[in-house]
Design a protein around this motif. Sequence first.
Motif, PDB file in Angstrom:
ATOM      1  N   ASN A 136       0.827  -1.213   0.000  1.00 55.51           N
ATOM      2  CA  ASN A 136       0.000   0.000   0.000  1.00 55.51           C
ATOM      3  C   ASN A 136       0.860   1.262   0.000  1.00 55.51           C
ATOM      4  O   ASN A 136       0.473   2.281  -0.561  1.00 55.51           O
ATOM      5  N   ALA A 137       2.036   1.176   0.626  1.00 61.57           N
ATOM      6  CA  ALA A 137       2.966   2.306   0.587  1.00 61.57           C
ATOM      7  C   ALA A 137       3.411   2.562  -0.851  1.00 61.57           C
ATOM      8  O   ALA A 137       3.466   3.709  -1.299  1.00 61.57           O
ATOM      9  N   LEU A 138       3.706   1.490  -1.571  1.00 62.90           N
ATOM     10  CA  LEU A 138       4.099   1.620  -2.974  1.00 62.90           C
ATOM     11  C   LEU A 138       2.971   2.242  -3.793  1.00 62.90           C
ATOM     12  O   LEU A 138       3.201   3.146  -4.601  1.00 62.90           O
ATOM     13  N   ALA A 139       1.746   1.799  -3.558  1.00 62.29           N
ATOM     14  CA  ALA A 139       0.599   2.354  -4.296  1.00 62.29           C
ATOM     15  C   ALA A 139       0.444   3.852  -4.016  1.00 62.29           C
ATOM     16  O   ALA A 139       0.169   4.637  -4.929  1.00 62.29           O
ATOM     17  N   ALA A 140       0.635   4.259  -2.760  1.00 59.96           N
ATOM     18  CA  ALA A 140       0.525   5.680  -2.410  1.00 59.96           C
ATOM     19  C   ALA A 140       1.618   6.485  -3.113  1.00 59.96           C
ATOM     20  O   ALA A 140       1.368   7.580  -3.637  1.00 59.96           O
ATOM     21  N   LEU A 141       2.841   5.946  -3.159  1.00 58.92           N
ATOM     22  CA  LEU A 141       3.934   6.635  -3.848  1.00 58.92           C
ATOM     23  C   LEU A 141       3.687   6.714  -5.351  1.00 58.92           C
ATOM     24  O   LEU A 141       4.042   7.712  -5.989  1.00 58.92           O
ATOM     25  N   GLN A 142       3.091   5.696  -5.903  1.00 58.35           N
ATOM     26  CA  GLN A 142       2.780   5.726  -7.338  1.00 58.35           C
ATOM     27  C   GLN A 142       1.727   6.790  -7.639  1.00 58.35           C
ATOM     28  O   GLN A 142       1.815   7.480  -8.655  1.00 58.35           O
ATOM     29  N   ARG A 143       0.753   6.954  -6.738  1.00 51.26           N
ATOM     30  CA  ARG A 143      -0.242   8.024  -6.933  1.00 51.26           C
ATOM     31  C   ARG A 143       0.441   9.386  -6.836  1.00 51.26           C
ATOM     32  O   ARG A 143       0.167  10.286  -7.628  1.00 51.26           O
ATOM     33  N   ALA A 144       1.340   9.532  -5.864  1.00 53.34           N
ATOM     34  CA  ALA A 144       2.085  10.795  -5.739  1.00 53.34           C
ATOM     35  C   ALA A 144       2.923  11.043  -6.990  1.00 53.34           C
ATOM     36  O   ALA A 144       2.967  12.160  -7.503  1.00 53.34           O
ATOM     37  N   ASN A 145       3.557   9.998  -7.492  1.00 51.90           N
ATOM     38  CA  ASN A 145       4.394  10.137  -8.681  1.00 51.90           C
ATOM     39  C   ASN A 145       3.566  10.592  -9.883  1.00 51.90           C
ATOM     40  O   ASN A 145       4.011  11.431 -10.669  1.00 51.90           O
ATOM     41  N   ALA A 146       2.366  10.057 -10.021  1.00 52.00           N
ATOM     42  CA  ALA A 146       1.495  10.456 -11.135  1.00 52.00           C
ATOM     43  C   ALA A 146       1.165  11.949 -11.054  1.00 52.00           C
ATOM     44  O   ALA A 146       1.161  12.653 -12.074  1.00 52.00           O
ATOM     45  N   ILE A 147       0.913  12.434  -9.849  1.00 46.55           N
ATOM     46  CA  ILE A 147       0.618  13.859  -9.671  1.00 46.55           C
ATOM     47  C   ILE A 147       1.845  14.695 -10.032  1.00 46.55           C
ATOM     48  O   ILE A 147       1.749  15.682 -10.775  1.00 46.55           O
ATOM     49  N   TRP A 148       3.024  14.287  -9.527  1.00 44.66           N
ATOM     50  CA  TRP A 148       4.246  15.030  -9.827  1.00 44.66           C
ATOM     51  C   TRP A 148       4.536  15.035 -11.316  1.00 44.66           C
ATOM     52  O   TRP A 148       4.946  16.061 -11.866  1.00 44.66           O
ATOM     53  N   GLN A 149       4.330  13.902 -11.983  1.00 41.41           N
ATOM     54  CA  GLN A 149       4.617  13.848 -13.416  1.00 41.41           C
ATOM     55  C   GLN A 149       3.664  14.747 -14.204  1.00 41.41           C
ATOM     56  O   GLN A 149       4.061  15.390 -15.177  1.00 41.41           O
ATOM     57  N   GLN A 150       2.404  14.777 -13.786  1.00 41.30           N
ATOM     58  CA  GLN A 150       1.456  15.673 -14.444  1.00 41.30           C
ATOM     59  C   GLN A 150       1.874  17.130 -14.247  1.00 41.30           C
ATOM     60  O   GLN A 150       1.878  17.925 -15.198  1.00 41.30           O
ATOM     61  N   LEU A 151       2.253  17.480 -13.024  1.00 42.62           N
ATOM     62  CA  LEU A 151       2.721  18.839 -12.752  1.00 42.62           C
ATOM     63  C   LEU A 151       3.993  19.144 -13.543  1.00 42.62           C
ATOM     64  O   LEU A 151       4.163  20.234 -14.072  1.00 42.62           O
ATOM     65  N   ARG A 152       4.876  18.162 -13.626  1.00 42.02           N
ATOM     66  CA  ARG A 152       6.145  18.326 -14.349  1.00 42.02           C
ATOM     67  C   ARG A 152       5.880  18.606 -15.825  1.00 42.02           C
ATOM     68  O   ARG A 152       6.552  19.427 -16.445  1.00 42.02           O
ATOM     69  N   THR A 153       4.887  17.931 -16.383  1.00 37.84           N
ATOM     70  CA  THR A 153       4.516  18.139 -17.787  1.00 37.84           C
ATOM     71  C   THR A 153       3.935  19.537 -17.987  1.00 37.84           C
ATOM     72  O   THR A 153       4.250  20.214 -18.960  1.00 37.84           O
ATOM     73  N   GLU A 154       3.090  19.958 -17.053  1.00 40.34           N
ATOM     74  CA  GLU A 154       2.439  21.263 -17.158  1.00 40.34           C
ATOM     75  C   GLU A 154       3.410  22.425 -16.915  1.00 40.34           C
ATOM     76  O   GLU A 154       3.254  23.492 -17.484  1.00 40.34           O
ATOM     77  N   ARG A 155       4.389  22.213 -16.045  1.00 42.75           N
ATOM     78  CA  ARG A 155       5.314  23.286 -15.657  1.00 42.75           C
ATOM     79  C   ARG A 155       6.754  22.758 -15.681  1.00 42.75           C
ATOM     80  O   ARG A 155       7.367  22.575 -14.632  1.00 42.75           O
ATOM     81  N   PRO A 156       7.277  22.508 -16.859  1.00 41.99           N
ATOM     82  CA  PRO A 156       8.585  21.854 -16.955  1.00 41.99           C
ATOM     83  C   PRO A 156       9.754  22.658 -16.380  1.00 41.99           C
ATOM     84  O   PRO A 156      10.787  22.077 -16.044  1.00 41.99           O
ATOM     85  N   ASN A 157       9.607  23.948 -16.223  1.00 44.95           N
ATOM     86  CA  ASN A 157      10.712  24.768 -15.726  1.00 44.95           C
ATOM     87  C   ASN A 157      10.563  25.190 -14.267  1.00 44.95           C
ATOM     88  O   ASN A 157      11.394  25.937 -13.761  1.00 44.95           O
ATOM     89  N   ASP A 158       9.518  24.714 -13.607  1.00 44.30           N
ATOM     90  CA  ASP A 158       9.277  25.085 -12.212  1.00 44.30           C
ATOM     91  C   ASP A 158      10.213  24.271 -11.316  1.00 44.30           C
ATOM     92  O   ASP A 158      10.077  23.058 -11.193  1.00 44.30           O
ATOM     93  N   ILE A 159      11.155  24.934 -10.687  1.00 45.80           N
ATOM     94  CA  ILE A 159      12.190  24.264  -9.898  1.00 45.80           C
ATOM     95  C   ILE A 159      11.604  23.532  -8.698  1.00 45.80           C
ATOM     96  O   ILE A 159      12.074  22.458  -8.327  1.00 45.80           O
ATOM     97  N   VAL A 160      10.575  24.072  -8.079  1.00 44.28           N
ATOM     98  CA  VAL A 160       9.952  23.419  -6.921  1.00 44.28           C
ATOM     99  C   VAL A 160       9.293  22.110  -7.356  1.00 44.28           C
ATOM    100  O   VAL A 160       9.429  21.083  -6.680  1.00 44.28           O
ATOM    101  N   ILE A 161       8.618  22.144  -8.481  1.00 36.88           N
ATOM    102  CA  ILE A 161       7.974  20.933  -8.985  1.00 36.88           C
ATOM    103  C   ILE A 161       9.027  19.911  -9.398  1.00 36.88           C
ATOM    104  O   ILE A 161       8.901  18.714  -9.100  1.00 36.88           O
TER     105      ILE A 161
END
Length: 186
Positions: free
Chosen positions: A108-133
């Motif tokens: 379940n920890a892995l599943a939670a991290l995978q959900r977090a990763n999906a959010i980060w990747q979506q943000l990364r795609t939307e804002r590729p130059n945002d250093i915080v993201i």
Amino acid sequence: SVALVVMVALGVLAIRRIVRAQAQAEANQLLAEKRSGDAEQLMDFMLGDLSEKLAPIGKLALLESVAQKAVGFYGDRTEGATATQRQRQALAHRKLSEALLEKGDSENALAALQRANAIWQQLRTERPNDIVIRAGAATNASALATALDWVGQGAESVTMKGHALAELEQVVLDPAGQRWRLDLGK
């Protein structure tokens, strides 16, 4: 005539009621925004400061219910959520994974991290130059690599660790990455 005076008086009363109702609606909106901001500050404290204080003494499992609530809190607010709110949502998933890992629930920890990763990747795609993201995505990818290793997915772990290191390298080499260079120097 009398009818005209009555109509004007009723019109004035109707307009006053509309103005009062609109003022009340605006006041309610401001109060709701303030309460939402207060709730987000509380979540920031529980998932940030409190988490950092519990980690050294091995008590992250105590945050499981807090992280679950945070996941629910941010999960209901995906449409129209700001990038900052979505970052907090990803952090909530990561903190949930840390609590689950501490109590031995690696799947379940892995599943939670995978959900977090999906959010980060979506943000990364939307804002590729945002250093915080970019830094958040790198940090989460590193945690995901570790979790993949714990559940016996070594090849995927190595690949994810490579992604994390490549992202982190970009962050620290970026002129805006001063904060992360300082953090790594500790």
